[in-house]
Design an enzyme around this catalytic site. Structure first.
Site, PDB file in Angstrom:
ATOM      1  N   LYS A 180       0.847  -1.183   0.000  1.00 50.51           N
ATOM      2  CA  LYS A 180       0.000   0.000   0.000  1.00 50.51           C
ATOM      3  C   LYS A 180       0.891   1.243   0.000  1.00 50.51           C
ATOM      4  O   LYS A 180       1.896   1.298   0.737  1.00 50.51           O
ATOM      5  CB  LYS A 180      -0.884   0.015   1.240  1.00 50.51           C
ATOM      6  CG  LYS A 180      -1.850  -1.177   1.302  1.00 50.51           C
ATOM      7  CD  LYS A 180      -2.854  -1.158   0.157  1.00 50.51           C
ATOM      8  CE  LYS A 180      -3.885  -2.269   0.305  1.00 50.51           C
ATOM      9  NZ  LYS A 180      -4.839  -2.287  -0.813  1.00 50.51           N
ATOM     10  N   HIS A 311      -9.742  -8.715  -7.973  1.00 52.22           N
ATOM     11  CA  HIS A 311      -9.588  -8.155  -6.632  1.00 52.22           C
ATOM     12  C   HIS A 311     -10.126  -9.111  -5.573  1.00 52.22           C
ATOM     13  O   HIS A 311     -11.276  -9.553  -5.655  1.00 52.22           O
ATOM     14  CB  HIS A 311     -10.357  -6.834  -6.556  1.00 52.22           C
ATOM     15  CG  HIS A 311     -10.503  -6.281  -5.175  1.00 52.22           C
ATOM     16  ND1 HIS A 311     -11.709  -6.195  -4.519  1.00 52.22           N
ATOM     17  CD2 HIS A 311      -9.574  -5.796  -4.316  1.00 52.22           C
ATOM     18  CE1 HIS A 311     -11.534  -5.661  -3.323  1.00 52.22           C
ATOM     19  NE2 HIS A 311     -10.250  -5.423  -3.163  1.00 52.22           N
TER      20      HIS A 311
HETATM   21 MG    MG Z   1      -6.592  -2.561  -4.287  1.00 56.12          MG
END
Ligand code: MG
Length: 385
Positions: A180, A311
């Site tokens: 992230k 996803h």
């Molecule tokens: Mg993502």
């Protein structure tokens, strides 16, 4: 409807379960850093078990994060009777019927999430009737798929924790690491990327995910800085429905842009692809209505020579990635593992399609224990309460 004929696959019963699965540790991505969301603490699922006239059961599910669990269950309870008596094998017609009956809610969103629970259960049932894993019912190109992990790579993790988690993932057979990004200071993101790359070495795939939080200018500046780092892809650099922005950015970069997880219909994916906004397409079957629309997105991706990297929910997506002509990616998450009796095999950088029919999953005692609402229409499936 084939009236007057005895259908062995006639839908005789449906059990719906609203399940709340807590995370071991709250997770924060860039949406938390910008104050738009709070850390994620649980996954809210809607499970559907559909029983046919021969007593076979197909199990499917959908999910939502942070809000909407009770709403999905309520809508499912309202529309489930429309499926009773229908032939279970004719899935696109059932999907279309439910889509029209819920059209006032919008062609996507919560309605399509609910459709996904029924649709995935019907595909599981169909594959079980054929005695095949779903990947092989669809037509598999390979026995498994490359798998990457973002566990331990969220914004709350320290650099040491990220390096340790990345090394542990590689040691257990994971083939890529996704981090992230979206720290308030972009230089901190750079330090973290370099530290994780150093930890995993040059041969393991590395991806980054900004979770939609950069402006067009911020995305352009950051992506240009990392464009020569050999990243496998840059995910959600911009707001998910900024298709034109994604297209412009993708044309400027060597590194593929990955996006699509937040979209909730085939039509939205078609608009994204038409804008040239994704080199790596990331549909989410529970969000777009299940396997039926996912197969259309796969054809769209194939026609546009895109990489398929769905996803979340590896439990479902593994089957479709194995049935895509070119190598894609499956996203590893252990968040849902306890809800099923079975475990998926991971080794050599890949996740392997189980030999079991359908998705090869059955709801566990833990799933029953975490069920907050349940209802059964018609014939009950075996097991559970
Ligand atoms: Mg993502």
């Amino acid at each position: 409807m084939m009236r007057g004929r005895v259908l062995k696959d006639r839908i005789e019963g449906i059990r719906l379960s609203q399940v709340s699965q807590p995370l071991r540790r709250p997770a924060s991505d860039a949406k938390v850093a910008t104050g738009r969301q709070v850390p994620l603490t649980s996954v809210e699922l809607l499970c559907a078990e559909i029983v046919d006239a021969e007593g076979r059961t197909g199990t499917g599910f959908t999910y939502t994060l942070r809000a909407g669990g009770p709403a999905l269950f309520a809508l499912a309870e309202e529309i489930a009777p429309m499926l009773l008596g229908r032939p279970a094998a004719d899935i696109p017609a059932a999907w279309d019927m439910l889509a029209w009956r819920t059209i006032s809610l919008g062609a996507g969103g919560a309605a399509y999430h609910v459709l996904a629970a029924f649709d995935t259960a019907l595909w599981d049932l169909k594959a079980r009737r054929a005695g095949l894993p779903l990947a092989r019912l669809l037509g598999a190109w390979r026995a498994g798929a490359r798998v990457y992990n973002s566990g331990g790579q969220y914004l709350e993790a320290s650099i040491d924790e990220m390096r340790g988690a990345a090394r542990a993932s590689v040691a257990r057979g994971i083939g890529g690491i996704k981090m992230k990004v979206g720290q308030p200071d972009w230089r901190e993101d750079m330090r973290r990327i370099e530290a994780v790359r150093d930890a995993i070495g040059p041969d393991t795939a590395l991806m980054i995910d900004a979770n939609q939080q950069w402006t067009r200018a911020e995305a352009r500046a950051f992506c240009r800085r990392v464009d020569d780092m050999g990243l496998a892809f840059i995910e959600e650099p911009l707001e998910a429905r900024d298709f034109a922005g994604h297209g412009a950015l993708a044309r400027e970069l060597v590194t593929p842009v990955a996006t699509g997880e937040m979209l909730t219909s085939f039509d939205e994916h078609a608009a994204l692809v038409a804008a040239g906004g994704a080199g790596v397409l990331q549909p989410d079957a529970p969000r777009i209505g299940g396997v039926t629309p996912f197969l259309r997105v796969m054809e769209l991706a194939r026609a546009n020579r895109l990489t398929l990297a769905p996803h979340f929910v590896m439990e479902l997506h593994l089957q479709m990635v194995a049935a895509y002509p070119t190598e894609g990616w499956v996203e590893y998450f252990d968040w849902l593992e306890e809800l099923f009796d079975e475990r998926l095999e991971i080794r050599d950088g890949r996740i392997w399609v189980p030999d079991r029919p359908g998705f090869g999953l059955t709801l566990s005692d833990a799933a029953r224990a975490r069920t907050v609402s349940t209802t059964t229409l018609g014939a009950p499936p075996e097991g559970g309460t």
